[in-house]
Write a protein that holds these residues in place. Structure first.
Motif: not given
Length: 437
Positions: A218-221, A271-277, A241-244, A192-194
């Motif tokens: 995938y809920m990043g980028r 994976q919730a690092e690198r820019g997660l706000v 995934e929650l990157l960015d 599931l890609i968001l």
């Protein structure tokens, strides 16, 4: 009609060209418009293909005038519309199709309740000025909503895909929803890609409670949501995934979260690092995560209360909050079980008030070590009950309060009321008063 190979009488020149293009499986273009009634008749009559050709409907740059109603029909061959404009919302409820593709089309919504599609179902790069009703849709391969913009009417859902079943992957990369996206009780066999999707408006939520995904989510980028991301009770086979990603609300109303991941199961890492706000509370309470939870560099902001709750969570790997994690609000790890280590090097934890805890971890069980060294800054109390040998403390730190070694509570008294998975505190997952049209 002279014979079965000829188009029906009364069809205009453009519709006759569509008939012949269908029989040859070719693109019909250069036709200004056709009637929705003629498209329906073509797809249900199914004239025989020309020798050596595969019959299928392919329209490019055509206006479909009036209503296209294929409800409960059986459509043979793929239907592909590109850069078309539809006057009415297509009605596909209960239909059976081989494949459907709407690409760069403009339409006032879509009704596809209980549709069965043998192959792919694509609504990509479209502009929909109304609800996409995909409830109980069954897709044999891929479901794609990539790049589509959905602007529903007041009080309506943007996309209602409750109980959808997809045998392969669901992709909504770059989707723009000016309203709520429902994926409650959906089943996606693979991914599931968001990534890059946007759920806007103050009450635009992403409702995915009881979701089942066989692969990763995938809920990043660049993903962003202005309301709650509700994954309560979800089952994710691989990583989340929650990157960015940016989660901006609601966070202020009682019982609501920016991210609700309580009572869920995650088969890989978070994976919730690198820019997660995140502006608003997050809960991982009572959730089982087979891998690690990585929050390195994330920014969690809920200054009026608890920014992160992982009470009673089971984490198979590490809880990694190193390298610039900033949490303004309490981090609650009470009674959590961590198979690896608790890593807080370089984190900054700020309590919501002068007399509150920045970190509350009483009853925590850590299989490795709890590392509080190398630049941890804590503005507020830290409460933790662990064997002293398992806690690595810094020699100096700003606003540091030494971990409290508290005695465990009596048996049966450790549980706190109102688990986020209880009916009392479970996020609302209901449609607005106006049903999708």
């Amino acid at each position: 009609m002279a014979d079965d190979d000829d188009p029906p009488t009364g069809w205009d020149e453009g519709e006759r060209r569509m008939w012949e293009a269908y029989r040859r499986g070719e693109w019909c273009e250069g036709v200004p418009e056709v009637r929705g009634e003629a498209v329906r008749e073509l797809l249900l009559i199914t004239p025989p293909p020309r020798s050596g050709h595969l019959a299928r409907l392919r329209l490019r740059g055509v206006r479909i005038r009036g209503e296209l109603d294929l409800s409960e029909g059986v459509v043979r061959g793929a239907v592909r519309l590109r850069r078309c404009r539809l006057d009415g919302a297509p009605r596909l409820d209960g239909a059976q199709l081989e494949a459907l593709e709407l690409d760069e089309c403009r339409l006032p919504g879509l009704r596809a309740h209980s549709v069965r599609v043998a192959q792919e179902f694509k609504v990509t790069r479209c502009t929909a000025n109304g609800t996409l009703d995909l409830r109980s849709l069954t897709v044999g391969t891929h479901l794609s909503l990539d790049g589509t913009k959905v602007r529903p009417g007041p009080g309506e859902a943007a996309i209602d895909a409750r109980s959808v079943a997809v045998d392969e992957s669901l992709s909504a990369t770059g989707l723009e929803c000016a309203g709520t996206f429902y994926l409650t009780n959906a089943r996606v066999q693979d991914l599931l890609i968001l990534r890059g999707a946007t759920i806007s408006t103050p009450r635009g939520n992403l409702q995915m409670s009881e979701l089942t995904v066989g692969g990763g989510l995938y809920m990043g980028r660049g993903f962003s949501c202005a309301g709650t991301v509700n994954l309560c009770g979800a089952s994710i086979g691989a990583s989340l995934e929650l990157l960015d990603a940016t989660l901006t609300g609601p966070g202020l109303d009682a019982g609501e979260y920016a991210l609700h991941l309580g009572c869920a199961q995650v088969g890989g890492d978070i994976q919730a690092e690198r820019g997660l706000v995140v502006d608003g509370p997050i809960t991982l309470a009572d959730t089982s995560i087979r891998g690690s939870v990585v929050l390195k560099g994330a920014r969690l902001n809920h200054p009026s209360g608890t920014a992160l709750t992982a009470a009673r969570a089971h984490i198979g790997g590490d809880l990694d909050c190193r390298d610039g994690l900033s949490a303004h609000g309490t981090v609650d790890l009470c009674d959590a079980r961590i198979g690896g280590s608790l890593l807080l090097d370089g984190a900054e934890l700020t309590a919501p008030a002068d007399d509150s805890s920045a970190l509350s971890a009483n009853g925590i069980d850590v299989g490795g070590v709890a590392h509080f060294g190398r630049g941890l800054t804590a503005h507020g109390r830290i409460g933790i009950s662990m064997p002293p040998s398992a806690v690595t403390c810094p020699s100096t730190a700003r606003s540091w309060t030494r971990p409290e070694q508290r005695r465990p509570s009596p048996a049966g008294a450790r549980r706190r009321p109102n688990s986020p998975c209880s009916s009392r505190s479970r996020p609302r997952d209901t449609l607005p008063s106006a049903e999708p049209k």
